[in-house]
Design a protein around this motif. Structure first.
Motif, PDB file in Angstrom:
ATOM      1  N   VAL A  86     -84.503  31.414  46.114  1.00 48.44           N
ATOM      2  CA  VAL A  86     -83.047  31.338  46.024  1.00 48.44           C
ATOM      3  C   VAL A  86     -82.422  31.643  47.376  1.00 48.44           C
ATOM      4  O   VAL A  86     -81.479  30.997  47.797  1.00 48.44           O
ATOM      5  N   VAL A  87     -82.939  32.644  48.064  1.00 49.58           N
ATOM      6  CA  VAL A  87     -82.473  32.982  49.411  1.00 49.58           C
ATOM      7  C   VAL A  87     -83.676  33.080  50.336  1.00 49.58           C
ATOM      8  O   VAL A  87     -84.780  33.378  49.904  1.00 49.58           O
ATOM      9  N   THR A  88     -83.439  32.785  51.587  1.00 50.94           N
ATOM     10  CA  THR A  88     -84.483  32.993  52.595  1.00 50.94           C
ATOM     11  C   THR A  88     -83.978  34.042  53.569  1.00 50.94           C
ATOM     12  O   THR A  88     -82.791  34.121  53.861  1.00 50.94           O
ATOM     13  N   CYS A  89     -84.897  34.836  54.045  1.00 48.40           N
ATOM     14  CA  CYS A  89     -84.514  35.941  54.935  1.00 48.40           C
ATOM     15  C   CYS A  89     -84.979  35.715  56.369  1.00 48.40           C
ATOM     16  O   CYS A  89     -84.865  36.609  57.201  1.00 48.40           O
ATOM     17  N   ASP A  90     -85.502  34.517  56.638  1.00 48.80           N
ATOM     18  CA  ASP A  90     -86.122  34.273  57.930  1.00 48.80           C
ATOM     19  C   ASP A  90     -85.332  33.368  58.856  1.00 48.80           C
ATOM     20  O   ASP A  90     -85.575  33.358  60.052  1.00 48.80           O
ATOM     21  N   ASP A  91     -84.386  32.600  58.339  1.00 49.17           N
ATOM     22  CA  ASP A  91     -83.697  31.628  59.176  1.00 49.17           C
ATOM     23  C   ASP A  91     -82.203  31.650  58.899  1.00 49.17           C
ATOM     24  O   ASP A  91     -81.763  31.024  57.931  1.00 49.17           O
ATOM     25  N   PRO A  92     -81.393  32.312  59.655  1.00 54.56           N
ATOM     26  CA  PRO A  92     -81.765  33.195  60.767  1.00 54.56           C
ATOM     27  C   PRO A  92     -82.325  34.501  60.208  1.00 54.56           C
ATOM     28  O   PRO A  92     -82.052  34.865  59.069  1.00 54.56           O
ATOM     29  N   PRO A  93     -83.074  35.220  61.017  1.00 54.47           N
ATOM     30  CA  PRO A  93     -83.664  36.476  60.542  1.00 54.47           C
ATOM     31  C   PRO A  93     -82.586  37.455  60.085  1.00 54.47           C
ATOM     32  O   PRO A  93     -81.612  37.699  60.790  1.00 54.47           O
ATOM     33  N   CYS A  94     -82.772  37.988  58.896  1.00 54.21           N
ATOM     34  CA  CYS A  94     -81.805  38.938  58.340  1.00 54.21           C
ATOM     35  C   CYS A  94     -82.172  40.359  58.774  1.00 54.21           C
ATOM     36  O   CYS A  94     -83.334  40.754  58.655  1.00 54.21           O
ATOM     37  N   PRO A  95     -81.216  41.118  59.247  1.00 54.29           N
ATOM     38  CA  PRO A  95     -81.509  42.489  59.688  1.00 54.29           C
ATOM     39  C   PRO A  95     -81.873  43.419  58.537  1.00 54.29           C
ATOM     40  O   PRO A  95     -82.392  44.502  58.759  1.00 54.29           O
ATOM     41  N   LEU A  96     -81.648  43.007  57.303  1.00 55.58           N
ATOM     42  CA  LEU A  96     -81.958  43.849  56.147  1.00 55.58           C
ATOM     43  C   LEU A  96     -83.349  43.579  55.561  1.00 55.58           C
ATOM     44  O   LEU A  96     -83.725  44.201  54.577  1.00 55.58           O
ATOM     45  N   ARG A  97     -84.099  42.653  56.146  1.00 60.38           N
ATOM     46  CA  ARG A  97     -85.386  42.226  55.572  1.00 60.38           C
ATOM     47  C   ARG A  97     -86.273  43.375  55.131  1.00 60.38           C
ATOM     48  O   ARG A  97     -86.858  43.332  54.063  1.00 60.38           O
ATOM     49  N   GLY A  98     -86.427  44.386  55.940  1.00 62.22           N
ATOM     50  CA  GLY A  98     -87.357  45.459  55.642  1.00 62.22           C
ATOM     51  C   GLY A  98     -86.927  46.372  54.504  1.00 62.22           C
ATOM     52  O   GLY A  98     -87.759  47.035  53.899  1.00 62.22           O
ATOM     53  N   ALA A  99     -85.638  46.417  54.185  1.00 59.04           N
ATOM     54  CA  ALA A  99     -85.157  47.379  53.195  1.00 59.04           C
ATOM     55  C   ALA A  99     -84.282  46.756  52.113  1.00 59.04           C
ATOM     56  O   ALA A  99     -83.685  47.470  51.325  1.00 59.04           O
ATOM     57  N   CYS A 100     -84.219  45.463  52.038  1.00 58.15           N
ATOM     58  CA  CYS A 100     -83.302  44.785  51.117  1.00 58.15           C
ATOM     59  C   CYS A 100     -83.945  44.577  49.744  1.00 58.15           C
ATOM     60  O   CYS A 100     -85.099  44.177  49.644  1.00 58.15           O
ATOM     61  N   ARG A 101     -83.165  44.799  48.713  1.00 61.63           N
ATOM     62  CA  ARG A 101     -83.644  44.594  47.353  1.00 61.63           C
ATOM     63  C   ARG A 101     -83.090  43.295  46.766  1.00 61.63           C
ATOM     64  O   ARG A 101     -83.470  42.895  45.677  1.00 61.63           O
ATOM     65  N   LEU A 102     -82.203  42.633  47.495  1.00 62.36           N
ATOM     66  CA  LEU A 102     -81.564  41.415  46.998  1.00 62.36           C
ATOM     67  C   LEU A 102     -82.570  40.292  46.780  1.00 62.36           C
ATOM     68  O   LEU A 102     -82.551  39.636  45.740  1.00 62.36           O
ATOM     69  N   ARG A 103     -83.433  40.065  47.734  1.00 60.54           N
ATOM     70  CA  ARG A 103     -84.393  38.964  47.647  1.00 60.54           C
ATOM     71  C   ARG A 103     -85.273  39.105  46.400  1.00 60.54           C
ATOM     72  O   ARG A 103     -85.491  38.143  45.670  1.00 60.54           O
ATOM     73  N   ARG A 104     -85.766  40.305  46.144  1.00 60.85           N
ATOM     74  CA  ARG A 104     -86.609  40.537  44.965  1.00 60.85           C
ATOM     75  C   ARG A 104     -85.805  40.333  43.673  1.00 60.85           C
ATOM     76  O   ARG A 104     -86.282  39.728  42.719  1.00 60.85           O
ATOM     77  N   ALA A 105     -84.559  40.813  43.658  1.00 62.30           N
ATOM     78  CA  ALA A 105     -83.718  40.666  42.464  1.00 62.30           C
ATOM     79  C   ALA A 105     -83.437  39.190  42.176  1.00 62.30           C
ATOM     80  O   ALA A 105     -83.526  38.735  41.031  1.00 62.30           O
ATOM     81  N   LEU A 106     -83.121  38.449  43.213  1.00 65.93           N
ATOM     82  CA  LEU A 106     -82.844  37.024  43.024  1.00 65.93           C
ATOM     83  C   LEU A 106     -84.104  36.258  42.641  1.00 65.93           C
ATOM     84  O   LEU A 106     -84.044  35.310  41.851  1.00 65.93           O
ATOM     85  N   GLY A 107     -85.242  36.655  43.185  1.00 72.32           N
ATOM     86  CA  GLY A 107     -86.510  36.031  42.801  1.00 72.32           C
ATOM     87  C   GLY A 107     -86.811  36.267  41.333  1.00 72.32           C
ATOM     88  O   GLY A 107     -87.273  35.357  40.622  1.00 72.32           O
TER      89      GLY A 107
END
Length: 146
Positions: free
Chosen positions: A89-110
């Motif tokens: 649903v979301v990608t955190c790599d393009d552009p690189p997101c500064p929250l990648r290491g501590a973000c819970r959004l990506r897992r929740a959306l997955g």
């Protein structure tokens, strides 16, 4: 979650083919007209469905498009996953997101995305074309002549 227009069209094409009799095999042009879309868009969807083993194309006299047994009875969740592809649903790599290491959004959306697909898993195309949908699909012949 939002489906691509391509997936939406492919699902509508499959539904239209699901109500056709073995004696009445529509062409890609027939399906495009019934769905009121451009022939080229329908052709791309039919090609992808053929590669998935969902639609069979028959050439020559009496030819046309037919839904395979797989297409009729496959899980709708499987079909949508195949049509949509592996994307998140979301990608955190393009552009690189500064929250990648501590973000819970990506897992929740997955998890939400997987729940969406899981809700579709028990359904088949055959389920989608029961009344009142099936009779409406049979009545579609394309846009009126202008």
């Amino acid at each position: 979650m939002r489906l691509t227009k391509f997936t939406d069209l492919a699902l509508r094409c499959v539904m239209r083919l699901a109500v056709c009799s073995e004696d009445d095999l529509p062409t890609t042009g027939d399906v495009a007209a019934a769905m009121e879309v451009r022939h080229t868009h329908a052709a791309k969807a039919i090609t992808r469905l053929r590669h998935l083993g969902v639609v069979e194309t028959r050439r020559g006299r009496g030819g046309g498009l037919a839904l395979t047994e797989l297409g009729r009875h496959a899980s709708l969740g499987w079909l949508v996953r195949e049509l949509e592809g592996e994307g998140e649903v979301v990608t955190c790599d393009d552009p690189p997101c500064p929250l990648r290491g501590a973000c819970r959004l990506r897992r929740a959306l997955g998890g939400a995305q997987e729940a969406f697909y899981a809700a579709l898993d028990p359904l088949t195309v055959a389920d989608l074309v029961t009344s009142p949908t099936g009779p409406v699909l049979l009545s579609l012949t394309g846009p009126p002549d202008r």
